[in-house]
Design an enzyme around this catalytic site. Structure first.
Site, PDB file in Angstrom:
ATOM      1  N   ASN A   9      31.318   5.742  -2.318  1.00 27.05           N
ATOM      2  CA  ASN A   9      32.731   5.517  -2.631  1.00 27.05           C
ATOM      3  C   ASN A   9      32.966   4.021  -2.458  1.00 27.05           C
ATOM      4  OD1 ASN A   9      35.496   5.378  -2.834  1.00 27.05           O
ATOM      5  ND2 ASN A   9      35.892   6.294  -0.818  1.00 27.05           N
ATOM      6  N   LYS A  11      35.487   2.320  -3.066  1.00 25.98           N
ATOM      7  CA  LYS A  11      36.901   1.976  -2.777  1.00 25.98           C
ATOM      8  C   LYS A  11      37.322   0.833  -3.709  1.00 25.98           C
ATOM      9  CE  LYS A  11      36.127   3.403   1.945  1.00 25.98           C
ATOM     10  NZ  LYS A  11      36.837   3.797   3.136  1.00 25.98           N
ATOM     11  N   HIS A  95      41.038  11.867  -0.997  1.00 25.87           N
ATOM     12  CA  HIS A  95      40.499  10.994   0.059  1.00 25.87           C
ATOM     13  C   HIS A  95      41.604  10.716   1.074  1.00 25.87           C
ATOM     14  CE1 HIS A  95      38.854   7.469   2.071  1.00 25.87           C
ATOM     15  NE2 HIS A  95      37.673   7.870   1.639  1.00 25.87           N
ATOM     16  N   GLU A  97      42.514   8.122   2.479  1.00 27.23           N
ATOM     17  CA  GLU A  97      43.329   6.929   2.203  1.00 27.23           C
ATOM     18  C   GLU A  97      44.432   7.254   1.199  1.00 27.23           C
ATOM     19  OE1 GLU A  97      40.046   4.280   1.321  1.00 27.23           O
ATOM     20  OE2 GLU A  97      39.463   4.341   3.437  1.00 27.23           O
ATOM     21  N   GLU A 167      35.369  14.506   6.036  1.00 21.14           N
ATOM     22  CA  GLU A 167      35.486  13.100   6.423  1.00 21.14           C
ATOM     23  C   GLU A 167      36.513  12.979   7.550  1.00 21.14           C
ATOM     24  OE1 GLU A 167      34.003  10.274   3.176  1.00 21.14           O
ATOM     25  OE2 GLU A 167      36.145  10.501   2.937  1.00 21.14           O
ATOM     26  N   GLY A 173      35.274   4.054   8.091  1.00 16.32           N
ATOM     27  CA  GLY A 173      35.348   2.593   8.162  1.00 16.32           C
ATOM     28  C   GLY A 173      35.490   2.056   9.569  1.00 16.32           C
ATOM     29  N   SER A 212      31.448   6.519   8.281  1.00 18.42           N
ATOM     30  CA  SER A 212      30.496   5.585   8.906  1.00 18.42           C
ATOM     31  C   SER A 212      29.066   6.106   8.885  1.00 18.42           C
ATOM     32  CB  SER A 212      30.947   5.229  10.329  1.00 18.42           C
ATOM     33  OG  SER A 212      32.212   4.581  10.294  1.00 18.42           O
TER      34      SER A 212
HETATM   35  C1  PEP Z   1      34.817   6.836   2.773  1.00 21.57           C
HETATM   36  O1  PEP Z   1      35.654   6.005   2.518  1.00 21.57           O
HETATM   37  O2  PEP Z   1      34.778   7.892   2.110  1.00 21.57           O
HETATM   38  C2  PEP Z   1      33.864   6.569   3.853  1.00 21.57           C
HETATM   39  C3  PEP Z   1      33.118   7.551   4.288  1.00 21.57           C
HETATM   40  O3  PEP Z   1      33.843   5.298   4.337  1.00 21.57           O
HETATM   41  P1  PEP Z   1      32.813   4.680   5.419  1.00 21.57           P
HETATM   42  O4  PEP Z   1      31.449   5.176   5.073  1.00 21.57           O
HETATM   43  O5  PEP Z   1      32.931   3.197   5.252  1.00 21.57           O
HETATM   44  O6  PEP Z   1      33.262   5.167   6.744  1.00 21.57           O
END
Ligand code: PEP
Length: 252
Positions: A9, A11, A95, A97, A167, A173, A212
């Site tokens: 992803n 972003k 997601h 976000e 998630e 992040g 992460s």
């Molecule tokens: C994401 O945004 O879906 C995600 C898992 O981000 P990160 O791997 O940076 O935590």
């Protein structure tokens, strides 16, 4: 046996030159066949670039969001058919976000999922709890409600065409990762909800972990029985890290 999926992803990151280098590095490393499915979910303006660089390779591509509407006066939105026009295979839906910054409700996520499926896209439906919800013992209730809202609008046949991504919001992040056991527990709960609807389909539905995931924790996470791959944010922007995570799917 479910084939693992590693989906990046990106972003709101990238530019033509940087994307070109990253995609070339991925294709050079994985070529036309890989031991898992691979995808990059990119900002919509770069779908044409993905189509150009990734066609006939082992790397598929997709969007990060879609409109719940078919077409019309929805300025700024991107229709499922537009994602499909550029060869998208996947689209990320719900997601955290988007849920947090664009107030996307469970009901809207369900409508977007339906729209994606009707246009031949595979939705990657994101669910996850905040830190306060985890600390309040609400993880199961929160992710359950998020998934049930989607299942409520689907036909049983659709279940085989979904990808679910767990998630935890507190892990996205932040560098904090759910331990493999913590993630497995939630993944098993999610599979149980899918199985209550259709046990045969649920056995084949891929449930990704995201939050992460990095080269140094990917192998342990992917070794868990209900973790079928990863949705990768930050580490998807560096080919060396993304490729190491892809490699981790085959070292169990
Ligand atoms: C994401 O945004 O879906 C995600 C898992 O981000 P990160 O791997 O940076 O935590």
């Amino acid at each position: 046996m479910r084939r693992k999926l590693v989906a990046g992803n990106w972003k709101m990151n990238g530019n033509l030159a940087a994307n070109s280098a990253l995609l070339n590095e991925l294709v050079a490393a994985v070529g036309h066949g890989a031991s898992c499915d691979i995808a990059v979910c990119v900002p919509a303006p770069y779908l044409a670039q993905c189509q150009q660089q990734l066609v006939n390779t082992a790397v598929t591509w997709g969007g990060q969001d879609l409109s719940a509407h078919e077409a019309g006066a929805y300025t700024g939105e991107v229709a499922a058919t537009m994602l499909a026009d550029f060869g998208s295979h996947y689209v990320v839906v719900g997601h955290s976000e988007r849920r947090a910054m664009h107030a996307e409700s469970n009901a809207l996520v369900a409508q977007k999922t339906l729209r994606a499926l009707r246009c031949g896209l595979t939705p990657i439906i994101c669910v996850g709890e905040t830190l306060a919800e985890r600390e309040g013992g609400q993880t199961t209730a929160v992710v359950g409600e998020q998934l049930e809202a989607v299942l409520a609008v689907l036909e049983s046949a659709d279940l085989t065409r979904l990808v679910v991504a767990y998630e935890p919001v507190w892990a996205i992040g932040t560098g904090k990762t759910a331990t493999p056991d913590m993630a497995q527990e939630v993944h098993a709960t999610l599979r149980g909800l899918l199985a209550a609807r259709d046990p045969v389909a649920a056995a084949g539905t891929r449930i990704l972990y995201g939050g992460s995931m990095k080269p140094d924790n990917a192998r342990e996470l992917m070794a868990m029985p209900d973790i079928d791959g990863g949705l990768i944010g930050g580490a998807a922007l560096k080919s060396v890290d993304f490729l190491a995570i892809i490699a981790a799917t085959s070292i169990q």
